[in-house]
Design an enzyme around this catalytic site. Structure first.
Site, PDB file in Angstrom:
ATOM      1  CB  CYS A 150      -1.445   0.056   1.095  1.00 31.60           C
ATOM      2  SG  CYS A 150      -1.460   1.705   1.248  1.00 31.60           S
ATOM      3  CG  HIS A 208      -7.202   2.813   0.304  1.00 29.37           C
ATOM      4  ND1 HIS A 208      -7.016   3.030   2.441  1.00 29.37           N
ATOM      5  CD2 HIS A 208      -6.302   1.978  -0.154  1.00 29.37           C
ATOM      6  CE1 HIS A 208      -5.624   2.942   1.554  1.00 29.37           C
ATOM      7  NE2 HIS A 208      -5.344   2.026   0.594  1.00 29.37           N
ATOM      8  CG  HIS A 228      -5.523  -2.251  -2.019  1.00 30.56           C
ATOM      9  ND1 HIS A 228      -4.240  -3.350  -1.464  1.00 30.56           N
ATOM     10  CD2 HIS A 228      -4.572  -1.122  -2.009  1.00 30.56           C
ATOM     11  CE1 HIS A 228      -3.905  -2.003  -0.319  1.00 30.56           C
ATOM     12  NE2 HIS A 228      -4.165  -1.234  -1.147  1.00 30.56           N
ATOM     13  CD  GLU A 229      -6.051   1.738  -4.393  1.00 36.54           C
ATOM     14  OE1 GLU A 229      -6.467   2.639  -4.184  1.00 36.54           O
ATOM     15  OE2 GLU A 229      -4.848   1.139  -4.567  1.00 36.54           O
TER      16      GLU A 229
END
Length: 164
Positions: free
Chosen positions: A94, A140, A136-137
């Protein structure tokens, strides 16, 4: 446009959920371009708005540019409709937690809907590295980082190793 500073863990902005972004926001095209510029400068494959301190529902990915064929994609107000397939555990890194790869288990297929800069709507399935990067994004945007995918003991060990 501009390369922005990437927020590093434990910056509190990384734990906050993002708000829907208005497609008529005049700052949106510059934000998307700044996300791409910052991601490429940092040698990443994806970057979400909170990683540059903007709590808006937008992220960018380009999982192929390092192999020579850029495929930049912006996802505005993304909605995950399904995450399915087989569990796959791989090292993830990350940009907000640099230098500390860690094992993360994710499903290998995601179906996503999102808005585009031109105001149109798209919907598509993604698999492989694309699905992993999108998940993953997307994490966020919900205030989740890869530390949150660890067992309590593993997280404590990894956080002890992390030095921003």
């Amino acid at each position: 446009m501009a390369t922005r500073s990437i927020r590093l863990w434990p910056d509190p902005v990384l734990t906050q959920p993002c708000a829907r972004i208005d497609l008529d926001d005049p700052a949106l095209p510059d934000l998307v371009q700044d996300l791409f510029d910052t991601m490429y400068a940092a040698k990443g494959r994806g970057l979400a708005a909170p990683q540059i301190g903007v709590l808006k529902n937008v992220f960018v990915v380009d999982v192929t540019w390092k192999e020579g064929t850029p495929d930049p994609r912006a996802f505005i107000n993304p909605r995950a409709f399904a995450v399915m397939g087989d569990d796959l555990t791989l090292d993830e890194q990350c940009l907000s937690i640099p230098g500390l790869p860690m094992q993360v288990t994710r499903l290998d297929l995601v179906e996503l809907g999102w808005d585009n800069l031109d105001g149109s709507y798209s919907h598509a399935p993604f698999d492989g590295m694309f699905a992993r990067c999108i998940q993953h994004e997307f994490d966020h945007l919900n205030g989740t980082v890869i530390f949150d995918h660890q067992t309590p003991d593993a997280r404590a060990q990894l956080e002890a190793q992390y030095a921003p």
